[in-house]
Scaffold this motif. Structure first.
Motif, PDB file in Angstrom:
ATOM      1  N   ALA A  83      -0.724  18.045 -47.235  1.00 37.20           N
ATOM      2  CA  ALA A  83      -0.742  19.012 -46.306  1.00 37.20           C
ATOM      3  C   ALA A  83      -2.188  19.807 -46.439  1.00 37.20           C
ATOM      4  CB  ALA A  83       0.166  20.253 -46.367  1.00 37.20           C
ATOM      5  N   LYS A  84      -3.237  19.080 -47.132  1.00 33.82           N
ATOM      6  CA  LYS A  84      -4.585  19.807 -47.020  1.00 33.82           C
ATOM      7  C   LYS A  84      -5.358  19.224 -46.170  1.00 33.82           C
ATOM      8  CE  LYS A  84      -4.301  21.963 -51.003  1.00 33.82           C
ATOM      9  NZ  LYS A  84      -4.560  23.287 -51.292  1.00 33.82           N
ATOM     10  N   ILE A  85      -6.513  19.882 -45.761  1.00 35.52           N
ATOM     11  CA  ILE A  85      -7.530  19.249 -45.034  1.00 35.52           C
ATOM     12  C   ILE A  85      -8.710  18.838 -45.548  1.00 35.52           C
ATOM     13  CG2 ILE A  85      -9.180  19.798 -42.923  1.00 35.52           C
ATOM     14  CD1 ILE A  85      -7.159  21.895 -41.828  1.00 35.52           C
ATOM     15  N   LEU A  86      -9.224  17.540 -45.675  1.00 39.18           N
ATOM     16  CA  LEU A  86     -10.388  16.980 -46.638  1.00 39.18           C
ATOM     17  C   LEU A  86     -11.291  16.761 -45.514  1.00 39.18           C
ATOM     18  CD1 LEU A  86      -8.529  14.443 -48.722  1.00 39.18           C
ATOM     19  CD2 LEU A  86      -8.657  17.129 -48.884  1.00 39.18           C
ATOM     20  N   ILE A  87     -12.578  17.124 -45.795  1.00 38.50           N
ATOM     21  CA  ILE A  87     -13.873  16.826 -44.995  1.00 38.50           C
ATOM     22  C   ILE A  87     -14.908  16.124 -46.065  1.00 38.50           C
ATOM     23  CG2 ILE A  87     -15.530  17.469 -43.319  1.00 38.50           C
ATOM     24  CD1 ILE A  87     -13.853  20.099 -43.075  1.00 38.50           C
ATOM     25  N   GLY A  88     -15.457  14.994 -45.424  1.00 38.72           N
ATOM     26  CA  GLY A  88     -16.624  14.336 -46.412  1.00 38.72           C
ATOM     27  C   GLY A  88     -17.026  13.128 -45.454  1.00 38.72           C
ATOM     28  N   VAL A  89     -17.467  12.279 -46.197  1.00 35.18           N
ATOM     29  CA  VAL A  89     -18.104  10.943 -45.951  1.00 35.18           C
ATOM     30  C   VAL A  89     -17.438   9.618 -46.540  1.00 35.18           C
ATOM     31  CG1 VAL A  89     -20.061   9.510 -45.419  1.00 35.18           C
ATOM     32  CG2 VAL A  89     -20.277  11.947 -45.354  1.00 35.18           C
ATOM     33  N   TYR A  90     -16.382   9.533 -45.744  1.00 31.40           N
ATOM     34  CA  TYR A  90     -15.445   8.656 -46.394  1.00 31.40           C
ATOM     35  C   TYR A  90     -15.328   7.192 -46.304  1.00 31.40           C
ATOM     36  CZ  TYR A  90     -13.526  13.179 -47.732  1.00 31.40           C
ATOM     37  OH  TYR A  90     -13.207  14.486 -48.192  1.00 31.40           O
ATOM     38  N   LYS A 104       0.130   8.975 -45.362  1.00 26.51           N
ATOM     39  CA  LYS A 104       1.606   9.223 -45.738  1.00 26.51           C
ATOM     40  C   LYS A 104       1.541  10.451 -46.685  1.00 26.51           C
ATOM     41  CE  LYS A 104       2.260   4.079 -46.537  1.00 26.51           C
ATOM     42  NZ  LYS A 104       2.234   3.030 -47.549  1.00 26.51           N
ATOM     43  N   GLN A 105       0.752  10.807 -47.132  1.00 28.56           N
ATOM     44  CA  GLN A 105       1.015  12.333 -47.806  1.00 28.56           C
ATOM     45  C   GLN A 105       0.796  13.447 -46.910  1.00 28.56           C
ATOM     46  OE1 GLN A 105      -1.946  10.105 -51.210  1.00 28.56           O
ATOM     47  NE2 GLN A 105      -2.152  12.422 -51.274  1.00 28.56           N
ATOM     48  N   GLY A 106       0.395  13.101 -45.647  1.00 34.03           N
ATOM     49  CA  GLY A 106       0.647  14.070 -44.683  1.00 34.03           C
ATOM     50  C   GLY A 106      -1.171  15.058 -44.766  1.00 34.03           C
ATOM     51  N   ILE A 107      -1.917  14.162 -45.179  1.00 31.78           N
ATOM     52  CA  ILE A 107      -3.476  14.881 -45.451  1.00 31.78           C
ATOM     53  C   ILE A 107      -4.218  14.762 -43.973  1.00 31.78           C
ATOM     54  CG2 ILE A 107      -5.600  14.441 -46.333  1.00 31.78           C
ATOM     55  CD1 ILE A 107      -4.475  14.026 -48.934  1.00 31.78           C
ATOM     56  N   THR A 108      -4.566  15.856 -43.573  1.00 31.82           N
ATOM     57  CA  THR A 108      -5.533  15.763 -42.297  1.00 31.82           C
ATOM     58  C   THR A 108      -6.976  15.585 -42.821  1.00 31.82           C
ATOM     59  OG1 THR A 108      -4.168  17.308 -41.056  1.00 31.82           O
ATOM     60  CG2 THR A 108      -6.407  16.983 -40.319  1.00 31.82           C
ATOM     61  N   SER A 109      -7.408  14.256 -42.472  1.00 27.60           N
ATOM     62  CA  SER A 109      -9.021  13.994 -43.130  1.00 27.60           C
ATOM     63  C   SER A 109      -9.893  13.883 -41.862  1.00 27.60           C
ATOM     64  CB  SER A 109      -9.003  12.759 -44.116  1.00 27.60           C
ATOM     65  OG  SER A 109      -8.561  11.616 -43.203  1.00 27.60           O
ATOM     66  N   PHE A 110     -11.161  14.503 -42.240  1.00 24.54           N
ATOM     67  CA  PHE A 110     -12.257  14.185 -41.373  1.00 24.54           C
ATOM     68  C   PHE A 110     -13.375  13.408 -42.009  1.00 24.54           C
ATOM     69  CE2 PHE A 110     -10.007  17.945 -39.785  1.00 24.54           C
ATOM     70  CZ  PHE A 110      -9.720  17.677 -38.222  1.00 24.54           C
ATOM     71  N   SER A 111     -13.891  12.592 -41.305  1.00 25.10           N
ATOM     72  CA  SER A 111     -14.971  11.739 -41.828  1.00 25.10           C
ATOM     73  C   SER A 111     -16.035  11.638 -40.954  1.00 25.10           C
ATOM     74  CB  SER A 111     -14.449  10.157 -42.347  1.00 25.10           C
ATOM     75  OG  SER A 111     -15.444   9.636 -43.128  1.00 25.10           O
ATOM     76  N   LEU A 112     -17.375  12.444 -41.408  1.00 28.49           N
ATOM     77  CA  LEU A 112     -18.448  12.689 -40.651  1.00 28.49           C
ATOM     78  C   LEU A 112     -19.235  11.531 -40.202  1.00 28.49           C
ATOM     79  CD1 LEU A 112     -19.528  16.312 -42.389  1.00 28.49           C
ATOM     80  CD2 LEU A 112     -17.843  15.793 -40.402  1.00 28.49           C
ATOM     81  N   ASN A 357      -3.841  12.313 -39.448  1.00 31.34           N
ATOM     82  CA  ASN A 357      -3.145  13.678 -39.143  1.00 31.34           C
ATOM     83  C   ASN A 357      -1.597  13.426 -38.860  1.00 31.34           C
ATOM     84  OD1 ASN A 357      -3.085  16.683 -38.493  1.00 31.34           O
ATOM     85  ND2 ASN A 357      -3.150  15.728 -36.240  1.00 31.34           N
ATOM     86  N   ASN A 358      -1.051  14.440 -39.160  1.00 33.88           N
ATOM     87  CA  ASN A 358       0.656  14.217 -38.803  1.00 33.88           C
ATOM     88  C   ASN A 358       1.211  13.041 -39.349  1.00 33.88           C
ATOM     89  OD1 ASN A 358       0.801  16.515 -37.705  1.00 33.88           O
ATOM     90  ND2 ASN A 358       0.246  15.899 -35.665  1.00 33.88           N
ATOM     91  N   GLY A 359       0.938  12.588 -40.560  1.00 33.46           N
ATOM     92  CA  GLY A 359       1.449  11.486 -41.260  1.00 33.46           C
ATOM     93  C   GLY A 359       0.983  10.025 -40.855  1.00 33.46           C
ATOM     94  N   GLU A 360       0.011  10.075 -40.095  1.00 33.27           N
ATOM     95  CA  GLU A 360      -0.524   8.754 -39.562  1.00 33.27           C
ATOM     96  C   GLU A 360      -1.941   8.742 -39.648  1.00 33.27           C
ATOM     97  OE1 GLU A 360       1.099   7.660 -35.868  1.00 33.27           O
ATOM     98  OE2 GLU A 360       0.563   9.605 -34.803  1.00 33.27           O
TER      99      GLU A 360
END
Length: 370
Positions: A83-90, A104-112, A357-360
Protein backbone atom coordinates in the motif's frame (compact mmCIF):
# COMPACT_ATOMS: atom_id res chain seq x y z
CA UNK A 1 1.00 13.96 3.07
CA UNK A 2 4.61 12.83 3.30
CA UNK A 3 7.13 12.19 0.53
CA UNK A 4 10.25 10.17 1.32
CA UNK A 5 13.48 10.48 -0.65
CA UNK A 6 15.75 7.45 -0.55
CA UNK A 7 19.51 7.22 -1.03
CA UNK A 8 20.39 5.45 -4.27
CA UNK A 9 22.69 2.37 -4.52
CA UNK A 10 26.45 2.89 -4.50
CA UNK A 11 26.82 2.92 -8.30
CA UNK A 12 24.32 5.81 -8.62
CA UNK A 13 25.43 9.35 -7.71
CA UNK A 14 22.14 11.12 -8.44
CA UNK A 15 19.31 11.81 -5.99
CA UNK A 16 15.60 12.27 -6.72
CA UNK A 17 15.35 15.76 -5.19
CA UNK A 18 17.84 18.53 -4.54
CA UNK A 19 17.03 21.05 -1.76
CA UNK A 20 15.42 23.48 -4.24
CA UNK A 21 12.74 20.88 -5.07
CA UNK A 22 12.15 20.28 -1.36
CA UNK A 23 11.45 23.99 -0.89
CA UNK A 24 8.82 23.90 -3.65
CA UNK A 25 7.06 20.93 -2.03
CA UNK A 26 7.09 22.27 1.52
CA UNK A 27 5.45 25.48 0.27
CA UNK A 28 2.52 23.30 -0.81
CA UNK A 29 2.24 21.85 2.69
CA UNK A 30 3.93 18.56 1.81
CA UNK A 31 6.25 17.02 4.40
CA UNK A 32 9.52 15.84 2.83
CA UNK A 33 11.65 13.21 4.57
CA UNK A 34 15.20 12.64 3.34
CA UNK A 35 17.28 9.57 4.11
CA UNK A 36 20.47 10.77 5.80
CA UNK A 37 23.24 11.18 3.22
CA UNK A 38 20.93 10.86 0.21
CA UNK A 39 22.32 13.95 -1.51
CA UNK A 40 26.01 13.70 -0.64
CA UNK A 41 27.12 12.28 -4.01
CA UNK A 42 25.30 15.17 -5.68
CA UNK A 43 27.20 17.57 -3.37
CA UNK A 44 24.34 18.44 -1.01
CA UNK A 45 24.54 17.46 2.66
CA UNK A 46 21.82 16.88 5.25
CA UNK A 47 22.13 20.46 6.52
CA UNK A 48 21.28 21.81 3.05
CA UNK A 49 18.08 19.77 3.06
CA UNK A 50 17.14 20.87 6.58
CA UNK A 51 17.50 24.52 5.51
CA UNK A 52 15.14 23.78 2.62
CA UNK A 53 12.52 22.46 5.07
CA UNK A 54 13.13 18.70 4.95
CA UNK A 55 13.28 16.27 7.86
CA UNK A 56 16.31 13.96 8.00
CA UNK A 57 15.59 10.38 9.04
CA UNK A 58 17.09 6.90 8.80
CA UNK A 59 16.32 4.78 5.74
CA UNK A 60 13.90 2.56 7.64
CA UNK A 61 12.07 5.55 9.14
CA UNK A 62 11.66 7.15 5.71
CA UNK A 63 10.35 3.93 4.19
CA UNK A 64 7.87 3.21 6.98
CA UNK A 65 6.45 6.72 7.49
CA UNK A 66 6.16 8.10 3.92
CA UNK A 67 3.04 8.00 1.78
CA UNK A 68 5.05 8.36 -1.44
CA UNK A 69 8.58 7.03 -1.85
CA UNK A 70 10.80 8.43 -4.59
CA UNK A 71 13.87 6.46 -5.68
CA UNK A 72 15.37 6.47 -9.16
CA UNK A 73 16.03 2.70 -9.11
CA UNK A 74 14.10 -0.24 -7.62
CA UNK A 75 15.24 -0.88 -4.05
CA UNK A 76 15.46 -4.06 -2.00
CA UNK A 77 13.10 -2.98 0.79
CA UNK A 78 10.22 -2.63 -1.69
CA UNK A 79 9.85 -6.42 -1.49
CA UNK A 80 8.43 -6.09 2.03
CA UNK A 81 6.14 -3.08 1.47
CA UNK A 82 2.42 -2.82 0.84
CA UNK A 83 0.00 0.00 0.00
CA UNK A 84 2.78 2.46 -0.86
CA UNK A 85 3.19 4.71 -3.88
CA UNK A 86 6.60 4.41 -5.56
CA UNK A 87 7.90 6.77 -8.25
CA UNK A 88 11.14 6.36 -10.19
CA UNK A 89 12.66 5.02 -13.40
CA UNK A 90 12.09 1.30 -13.02
CA UNK A 91 12.52 0.00 -16.62
CA UNK A 92 9.41 -2.20 -16.19
CA UNK A 93 9.77 -3.79 -19.64
CA UNK A 94 13.03 -5.33 -18.41
CA UNK A 95 11.92 -5.83 -14.80
CA UNK A 96 8.60 -7.56 -15.37
CA UNK A 97 9.07 -10.03 -12.48
CA UNK A 98 9.69 -7.15 -10.05
CA UNK A 99 6.56 -5.36 -11.29
CA UNK A 100 4.48 -8.51 -10.84
CA UNK A 101 5.74 -8.86 -7.28
CA UNK A 102 4.95 -5.23 -6.50
CA UNK A 103 1.45 -5.72 -7.86
CA UNK A 104 0.88 -8.70 -5.52
CA UNK A 105 2.00 -6.54 -2.58
CA UNK A 106 -0.56 -3.85 -3.38
CA UNK A 107 2.04 -1.25 -4.37
CA UNK A 108 1.03 1.55 -6.73
CA UNK A 109 4.06 2.31 -8.89
CA UNK A 110 4.79 4.99 -11.47
CA UNK A 111 7.76 4.62 -13.81
CA UNK A 112 8.62 7.93 -15.44
CA UNK A 113 10.46 6.27 -18.32
CA UNK A 114 7.04 5.03 -19.50
CA UNK A 115 5.42 8.47 -19.76
CA UNK A 116 3.66 8.99 -23.09
CA UNK A 117 5.98 11.06 -25.33
CA UNK A 118 3.54 13.93 -25.87
CA UNK A 119 3.94 17.70 -25.89
CA UNK A 120 2.23 17.95 -22.51
CA UNK A 121 4.68 15.45 -21.00
CA UNK A 122 7.82 17.29 -22.09
CA UNK A 123 8.32 18.99 -18.72
CA UNK A 124 8.31 15.53 -17.07
CA UNK A 125 10.40 13.70 -19.68
CA UNK A 126 13.23 12.19 -17.63
CA UNK A 127 14.50 10.21 -20.62
CA UNK A 128 15.19 13.39 -22.57
CA UNK A 129 16.67 15.41 -19.71
CA UNK A 130 19.07 12.60 -18.80
CA UNK A 131 19.88 11.59 -22.40
CA UNK A 132 20.90 15.17 -23.11
CA UNK A 133 23.60 14.86 -20.45
CA UNK A 134 24.61 11.39 -21.64
CA UNK A 135 25.16 12.62 -25.20
CA UNK A 136 27.32 15.48 -23.99
CA UNK A 137 29.43 13.32 -21.69
CA UNK A 138 29.80 10.58 -24.33
CA UNK A 139 31.75 12.95 -26.55
CA UNK A 140 33.88 14.27 -23.68
CA UNK A 141 34.65 10.70 -22.62
CA UNK A 142 35.58 9.86 -26.21
CA UNK A 143 37.85 12.89 -26.45
CA UNK A 144 39.55 11.91 -23.20
CA UNK A 145 40.04 8.30 -24.36
CA UNK A 146 41.11 9.12 -27.93
CA UNK A 147 44.87 9.45 -28.49
CA UNK A 148 44.59 12.32 -30.97
CA UNK A 149 43.11 15.80 -31.25
CA UNK A 150 39.47 16.46 -32.09
CA UNK A 151 39.94 19.79 -33.96
CA UNK A 152 42.15 20.52 -36.93
CA UNK A 153 45.44 22.19 -35.99
CA UNK A 154 47.91 23.87 -38.31
CA UNK A 155 51.22 24.38 -36.53
CA UNK A 156 54.87 24.97 -37.37
CA UNK A 157 55.43 21.29 -36.57
CA UNK A 158 52.81 20.19 -39.12
CA UNK A 159 49.06 19.94 -39.62
CA UNK A 160 46.67 17.75 -37.65
CA UNK A 161 43.50 16.55 -39.42
CA UNK A 162 40.21 16.84 -37.48
CA UNK A 163 38.74 13.72 -35.88
CA UNK A 164 36.00 11.96 -37.82
CA UNK A 165 33.04 11.18 -35.58
CA UNK A 166 30.20 8.81 -36.50
CA UNK A 167 27.05 8.97 -34.38
CA UNK A 168 24.55 6.12 -34.63
CA UNK A 169 21.15 7.38 -33.51
CA UNK A 170 19.93 10.98 -33.61
CA UNK A 171 17.64 11.01 -30.61
CA UNK A 172 18.18 13.46 -27.74
CA UNK A 173 21.53 11.90 -26.78
CA UNK A 174 22.68 11.72 -30.39
CA UNK A 175 21.78 15.33 -31.17
CA UNK A 176 23.63 16.59 -28.10
CA UNK A 177 26.59 14.42 -29.08
CA UNK A 178 26.58 16.04 -32.54
CA UNK A 179 26.54 19.54 -31.07
CA UNK A 180 29.32 18.75 -28.58
CA UNK A 181 31.55 17.03 -31.16
CA UNK A 182 31.11 19.94 -33.56
CA UNK A 183 32.01 22.43 -30.82
CA UNK A 184 35.21 20.46 -30.27
CA UNK A 185 36.03 20.76 -33.95
CA UNK A 186 35.29 17.24 -35.24
CA UNK A 187 33.84 16.31 -38.62
CA UNK A 188 30.57 14.50 -37.87
CA UNK A 189 28.47 11.96 -39.77
CA UNK A 190 25.16 10.67 -38.41
CA UNK A 191 23.06 7.61 -39.12
CA UNK A 192 19.43 7.17 -38.01
CA UNK A 193 16.58 5.00 -39.29
CA UNK A 194 14.20 7.99 -39.06
CA UNK A 195 14.43 10.26 -42.12
CA UNK A 196 12.54 12.93 -40.16
CA UNK A 197 15.65 13.80 -38.11
CA UNK A 198 17.75 14.66 -41.18
CA UNK A 199 16.97 18.37 -40.97
CA UNK A 200 17.92 18.56 -37.28
CA UNK A 201 21.19 16.72 -37.94
CA UNK A 202 22.15 19.02 -40.80
CA UNK A 203 21.24 22.14 -38.82
CA UNK A 204 23.91 21.14 -36.29
CA UNK A 205 26.54 20.96 -39.01
CA UNK A 206 26.71 17.18 -39.45
CA UNK A 207 26.26 15.00 -42.53
CA UNK A 208 23.25 12.65 -42.51
CA UNK A 209 23.74 9.11 -43.86
CA UNK A 210 20.52 8.12 -45.54
CA UNK A 211 19.28 4.56 -46.13
CA UNK A 212 15.93 4.33 -47.89
CA UNK A 213 13.11 1.98 -46.90
CA UNK A 214 13.15 2.34 -43.11
CA UNK A 215 10.13 1.16 -41.09
CA UNK A 216 7.93 3.94 -39.71
CA UNK A 217 9.18 4.99 -36.26
CA UNK A 218 6.83 7.95 -35.77
CA UNK A 219 4.88 6.18 -33.01
CA UNK A 220 7.88 4.71 -31.18
CA UNK A 221 8.34 7.63 -28.79
CA UNK A 222 11.70 8.65 -30.16
CA UNK A 223 13.16 5.15 -30.14
CA UNK A 224 14.37 2.91 -32.93
CA UNK A 225 12.05 0.18 -34.23
CA UNK A 226 12.85 -3.22 -35.66
CA UNK A 227 13.67 -3.14 -39.36
CA UNK A 228 13.28 -5.63 -42.23
CA UNK A 229 16.15 -7.98 -43.11
CA UNK A 230 16.62 -6.23 -46.46
CA UNK A 231 16.87 -2.83 -44.79
CA UNK A 232 19.27 -4.14 -42.15
CA UNK A 233 21.57 -5.46 -44.88
CA UNK A 234 21.68 -2.11 -46.69
CA UNK A 235 22.01 -0.31 -43.36
CA UNK A 236 25.04 -2.37 -42.36
CA UNK A 237 26.68 -1.74 -45.72
CA UNK A 238 26.37 2.03 -45.33
CA UNK A 239 27.52 1.95 -41.71
CA UNK A 240 30.48 -0.24 -42.69
CA UNK A 241 31.59 2.35 -45.26
CA UNK A 242 31.49 5.16 -42.72
CA UNK A 243 32.89 3.25 -39.75
CA UNK A 244 36.04 2.28 -41.64
CA UNK A 245 36.87 6.01 -41.85
CA UNK A 246 35.71 6.96 -38.34
CA UNK A 247 37.98 7.76 -35.40
CA UNK A 248 35.17 8.03 -32.85
CA UNK A 249 31.79 6.26 -32.84
CA UNK A 250 28.96 7.15 -30.45
CA UNK A 251 26.16 4.54 -30.42
CA UNK A 252 22.76 5.26 -28.85
CA UNK A 253 20.26 2.92 -30.57
CA UNK A 254 17.79 1.13 -28.28
CA UNK A 255 14.42 -0.58 -28.72
CA UNK A 256 12.06 -0.48 -25.69
CA UNK A 257 11.73 -3.85 -24.01
CA UNK A 258 14.17 -5.58 -26.35
CA UNK A 259 17.88 -6.14 -26.70
CA UNK A 260 19.70 -3.23 -28.33
CA UNK A 261 20.28 -3.80 -32.06
CA UNK A 262 23.83 -4.80 -33.07
CA UNK A 263 24.77 -2.09 -35.56
CA UNK A 264 28.54 -2.62 -35.51
CA UNK A 265 29.66 -6.13 -36.44
CA UNK A 266 33.01 -7.72 -35.61
CA UNK A 267 33.97 -7.28 -39.28
CA UNK A 268 33.33 -3.53 -38.94
CA UNK A 269 35.39 -3.38 -35.77
CA UNK A 270 38.28 -5.04 -37.58
CA UNK A 271 38.12 -2.34 -40.28
CA UNK A 272 38.63 0.48 -37.75
CA UNK A 273 42.14 1.75 -37.17
CA UNK A 274 43.91 1.06 -33.90
CA UNK A 275 43.33 3.76 -31.31
CA UNK A 276 39.75 4.42 -32.44
CA UNK A 277 37.08 4.77 -29.75
CA UNK A 278 33.46 3.58 -29.48
CA UNK A 279 31.23 4.93 -26.70
CA UNK A 280 28.22 2.58 -26.42
CA UNK A 281 25.38 4.26 -24.52
CA UNK A 282 23.12 1.25 -25.21
CA UNK A 283 25.39 -1.02 -23.15
CA UNK A 284 22.80 -1.75 -20.42
CA UNK A 285 20.52 -3.51 -22.93
CA UNK A 286 23.26 -5.49 -24.67
CA UNK A 287 25.01 -2.77 -26.61
CA UNK A 288 25.25 -1.86 -30.30
CA UNK A 289 28.40 -3.98 -30.80
CA UNK A 290 28.74 -7.74 -30.18
CA UNK A 291 31.61 -7.24 -27.71
CA UNK A 292 30.21 -4.38 -25.58
CA UNK A 293 30.19 -4.96 -21.83
CA UNK A 294 28.24 -2.61 -19.59
CA UNK A 295 30.33 -0.51 -17.21
CA UNK A 296 33.52 -1.83 -18.79
CA UNK A 297 36.05 -0.78 -21.42
CA UNK A 298 36.91 -3.56 -23.86
CA UNK A 299 39.89 -3.26 -26.20
CA UNK A 300 39.14 -5.23 -29.36
CA UNK A 301 41.99 -5.37 -31.90
CA UNK A 302 43.17 -1.94 -30.81
CA UNK A 303 39.70 -0.33 -30.67
CA UNK A 304 38.49 0.96 -27.30
CA UNK A 305 34.82 0.05 -26.72
CA UNK A 306 33.45 1.88 -23.67
CA UNK A 307 30.10 0.53 -22.42
CA UNK A 308 28.28 3.03 -20.21
CA UNK A 309 24.51 3.58 -20.06
CA UNK A 310 24.63 5.81 -16.99
CA UNK A 311 26.81 8.71 -18.14
CA UNK A 312 24.29 11.14 -16.65
CA UNK A 313 25.45 9.99 -13.22
CA UNK A 314 28.88 11.47 -13.96
CA UNK A 315 27.23 14.91 -13.73
CA UNK A 316 25.14 14.28 -10.59
CA UNK A 317 24.40 17.89 -9.63
CA UNK A 318 22.82 18.97 -12.91
CA UNK A 319 21.40 15.51 -13.62
CA UNK A 320 19.65 15.49 -10.22
CA UNK A 321 18.43 19.05 -10.72
CA UNK A 322 16.81 18.22 -14.06
CA UNK A 323 15.46 14.85 -12.89
CA UNK A 324 14.02 16.48 -9.76
CA UNK A 325 12.28 19.15 -11.84
CA UNK A 326 10.77 16.44 -14.08
CA UNK A 327 9.59 14.55 -10.99
CA UNK A 328 8.21 17.71 -9.39
CA UNK A 329 6.17 18.46 -12.51
CA UNK A 330 4.75 14.93 -12.46
CA UNK A 331 3.82 15.22 -8.80
CA UNK A 332 1.64 18.23 -9.66
CA UNK A 333 -0.63 15.75 -11.44
CA UNK A 334 -1.17 13.53 -8.39
CA UNK A 335 -1.10 16.08 -5.54
CA UNK A 336 -3.96 18.55 -5.11
CA UNK A 337 -3.75 22.19 -4.00
CA UNK A 338 -4.09 21.15 -0.35
CA UNK A 339 -1.03 18.92 -0.64
CA UNK A 340 -3.00 15.67 -0.57
CA UNK A 341 -2.73 12.65 -2.87
CA UNK A 342 -5.22 12.72 -5.74
CA UNK A 343 -4.64 9.97 -8.31
CA UNK A 344 -6.58 11.16 -11.35
CA UNK A 345 -6.91 8.10 -13.57
CA UNK A 346 -8.59 10.18 -16.27
CA UNK A 347 -5.27 11.94 -16.87
CA UNK A 348 -3.48 10.20 -19.75
CA UNK A 349 -0.05 10.92 -18.23
CA UNK A 350 -0.92 9.52 -14.80
CA UNK A 351 -2.50 6.44 -16.33
CA UNK A 352 0.22 6.15 -18.98
CA UNK A 353 3.13 5.67 -16.58
CA UNK A 354 1.31 3.71 -13.85
CA UNK A 355 2.69 0.17 -13.85
CA UNK A 356 0.99 -1.47 -10.87
CA UNK A 357 -2.21 -0.61 -8.98
CA UNK A 358 -4.98 -2.39 -7.07
CA UNK A 359 -3.04 -5.64 -6.91
CA UNK A 360 -2.29 -6.02 -10.60
CA UNK A 361 -0.01 -4.91 -13.41
CA UNK A 362 -2.07 -2.25 -15.21
CA UNK A 363 0.28 -1.04 -17.95
CA UNK A 364 -0.67 -2.67 -21.27
CA UNK A 365 2.87 -3.07 -22.62
CA UNK A 366 4.15 -4.63 -19.40
CA UNK A 367 1.10 -6.91 -19.23
CA UNK A 368 1.74 -8.02 -22.81
CA UNK A 369 5.21 -9.26 -21.83
CA UNK A 370 4.03 -10.98 -18.65
Amino acid sequence: MTIGVLKEPSEESRVSFLPEAVTALTKKGVTVQIESGAGERSFYNDEDYVKAGAVIKTRQEVIQSSDILVAIHPFAEAASLSAKILIGVYQPLFNVAVMQQWAKQGITSFSLDMLPRTTRAQSMDVLSSQANIAGYKAVLLAANTYSRYFPMFMTAAGSIAPAKVLILGAGVAGLQAIATARRLGAVVEVFDTRPAVKEEVMSLGAKFIEVEGAADASKAGGYAVEQSADYQQRQQQRIAESIAKADIVITTAQIPGKKAPVLITEEMLTSMRKGSVIIDIAAATGGNTPVTKNNQTVIYKGVHIVGNSNLQATMPSDASKLYGKNLLNFLQLIIDKEGKINLNWDDDLVKGCCITNNGEVVHDRVKAIS
